[in-house]
Structure formats: C-alpha cells, structure tokens
Design an enzyme around this catalytic site. Sequence first.
Site, short mmCIF file in Angstrom:
data_model
loop_
_atom_site.label_atom_id
_atom_site.label_comp_id
_atom_site.label_asym_id
_atom_site.label_seq_id
_atom_site.Cartn_x
_atom_site.Cartn_y
_atom_site.Cartn_z
N GLY A 24 0.82 -1.21 0.00
CA GLY A 24 0.00 0.00 0.00
C GLY A 24 0.85 1.24 0.00
O GLY A 24 2.07 1.18 0.12
N THR A 27 -0.08 8.16 3.33
CA THR A 27 0.18 9.59 3.22
C THR A 27 1.67 9.87 3.32
O THR A 27 2.19 10.82 2.75
CB THR A 27 -0.54 10.32 4.38
OG1 THR A 27 -1.71 9.59 4.71
CG2 THR A 27 -0.92 11.72 3.99
N TYR A 28 2.36 9.05 4.08
CA TYR A 28 3.76 9.32 4.37
C TYR A 28 4.76 8.49 3.60
O TYR A 28 5.95 8.67 3.72
CB TYR A 28 4.02 9.17 5.87
CG TYR A 28 3.46 10.32 6.63
CD1 TYR A 28 4.15 11.52 6.68
CD2 TYR A 28 2.23 10.23 7.26
CE1 TYR A 28 3.63 12.61 7.34
CE2 TYR A 28 1.71 11.32 7.93
CZ TYR A 28 2.42 12.51 7.96
OH TYR A 28 1.90 13.58 8.62
N GLY A 29 4.28 7.52 2.84
CA GLY A 29 5.22 6.71 2.09
C GLY A 29 4.68 5.32 1.86
O GLY A 29 3.52 5.02 2.12
N LYS A 46 6.73 0.36 7.17
CA LYS A 46 6.27 1.63 6.63
C LYS A 46 7.46 2.58 6.55
O LYS A 46 8.05 2.93 7.56
CB LYS A 46 5.18 2.20 7.52
CG LYS A 46 4.41 3.30 6.91
CD LYS A 46 3.14 3.48 7.73
CE LYS A 46 2.31 4.63 7.24
NZ LYS A 46 1.07 4.71 7.99
N ASP A 148 -8.50 11.41 10.49
CA ASP A 148 -8.62 10.88 9.13
C ASP A 148 -9.11 9.44 9.16
O ASP A 148 -8.62 8.59 8.43
CB ASP A 148 -7.27 10.99 8.41
CG ASP A 148 -7.41 10.82 6.90
OD1 ASP A 148 -8.52 11.03 6.37
OD2 ASP A 148 -6.40 10.49 6.25
#
Length: 315
Positions: A24, A27-29, A46, A148
């Site tokens: 996946g 938002t951050y990477g 992540k 979010d």
Amino acid sequence: MEKTGGIAVVLSAKEAFDKLEKVGEGTYGKVYRAREKATGKIVALKKTRLHEDDEGVPPTTLREISILRMLSRDPHVVRLLDVKQGQNKEGKTVLYLVFEYMDTDLKKFIRTFRQSGDNIPPTITKSLMYQLCKGVAFCHGHGILHRDLKPHNLLMDRKTMMLKIADLGLARAFTVPLKKYTHEILTLWYRAPEVLLGATHYSMAVDMWSVACIFAELVTKQALFPGDSELQQLLHIFRLLGTPNEEMWPGVSKLMNWHEYPQWSPQSLSKAVPNLEEAGLDLLSQMLQYEPSKRISAKKAMEHPYFDGLDKTNL
Ligand code: AMP
C-alpha cells in the site's frame, strides 16, 4: 550499517528484513510486507521520508513515534513493533516503522460484500463498530485525535475479525484549549460538517462523525455522503440531515465558510440506512449530531444499548 550499542547489535532495516512486496501507499510513504530474518515473522514496514535538509530525525517525527508507541498498547490500534533506520538509493536516511502485519482493511472487506451482493452480517457490523469505538475511545482518552478515520485505514484480520486503527501519522496530541488545525488533510466523505464549514477549533467529535459514516457504510456497503468537492460534501449532508440553522446548531452561521444553502428538511435515517435495527439507528443519529458538543463520545457510544447483545469477552 551495523552499530554496537551496549551489548545489543542494532541492525538496519535491510539487514533485519526481507521485503516481500508493496502492499500500500500511505500519506507518508510506501508500506511493504516483509519477513523478519531472525524470526521469520511477517510484518508491515512503513517507510517514512525524512526532510532533505534535516540532520537526524526531526523532533516532530520522534514525537509521532512516541505517540504511536503509547497508543499501540491498545488492542484496537495497529501495533508498532519497532523503528529501524535505513538508507535510500541516494544514501539519505529513511526510517522504517515496523508494524504487526494485518491481512486486509475495511475498505477491501466492504468491497468484497458489495461485489458478492451479500450484506455484512449484523453481528459482524456490531463487533467491528464496537472495536472501532473502543480504539477511538483509547486514543481520545490519551488526548489524541485521529482526524482521518476511513475504511482504508482500519486494518483487519480476516480470521479473527479483529479491527485495528492505523495511519495515526496525522494524529496530533492536543491540549485544552484546543489549538487551531488546518483542515486540508481529511478525506471528504468522512469529514465532519464543522470542518467543512471552516471551524478553527476541532474536537474529538470530528472522529465520531467519521465513525458514523463508517457505521452507515458497513450497513449499506455504500458511502453515506460521497461528495466530490467540499460544497457537494456539505450538500450531501444537508440533504439527509436537513440544512442546519441557528436553532439546530447555534453558531453555525458564524463559521468561516458558511453561506446560504438550499433549504432541506431532515429525512429519516431509517430510509438512508435500511436494514439497521432500531438501537443502531438511535446510536447513528447520536453520532450524526450537527453540534459537535452534542455528538456522542466514543466512550458513551460503547455503552449504548445497540451493543447490549454483543459478546465482548474476546474484544
Ligand atoms: P497507511 O499509510 O497506514 O494508510 O497505509 C496504506 C496502506 O498500506 C493501507 O491501506 C494498507 O493497505 C497497507 N497497510 C498499512 N499498514 C499495514 C499493516 N500494518 N499491515 C498490512 N497492511 C498495511
């Protein structure tokens, strides 16, 4: 890079894990499925980018990591197992957050049912909603807003039906009185009306609005308010719940983005969310209160009669 700190040998991400595949993009990477070489354990890695000009790890990142560590003590928040350092192709430092691996998310789960034409069994919806409220209550109890929440970042284990909140990267600790927050970062469909209308002070109620939208989506398998612009998002909400006014929501007309809108009267929730039992409709309506201070809290929601029949022993 191998460092010896005391007696422990600290391995870099590359040395410690075999990357298996990309699962996946957040938002951050990027997020990878990976195998820990030493134990064979499957984890989610992540990768978080650090700013170019930063020397070392920025304090904001460190703060987020410590918040994540603290929150991941809860069984309904995805578990942060470790943080590893690595280097990208340009030799820049990157951080890998090592999470427990979860095999699906709520977005994919709902899609499976939509495609098969089956409804999600009401007991499953109830259990997922209870777990969601519990995880949110834990975050809120520690002064953290998610901001979010959406099916995409609610991870699940298909076998056990455990649900865990992920992507707390955007969460921030807040203190009372509430600070101002920018509101560009939330996904439209789950965005609370006060955020859309430009309120400068957010509260935990913004997360409860998202929880309500997710609740309805579990029952109908369709987004409750699928707006494609901020205005359309508001109009979707107003069409179902009625156009708010000072009587329904004191102060609404003073909010920054308030305009004159078409006038709609409230529709019954049971029409928009058929197949939801009476107690569920009552809980949903308390989560969809316009006035943020009137919106039910996650903790109160857990005590709602809708969850009375649920076996909570394994949750
Ligand atoms: P996020 O940045 O948390 O929104 O993650 C983006 C996507 O990566 C998610 O929607 C998941 O599909 C996947 N993902 C994130 N965390 C995990 C995890 N712990 N286990 C498995 N997949 C994950």
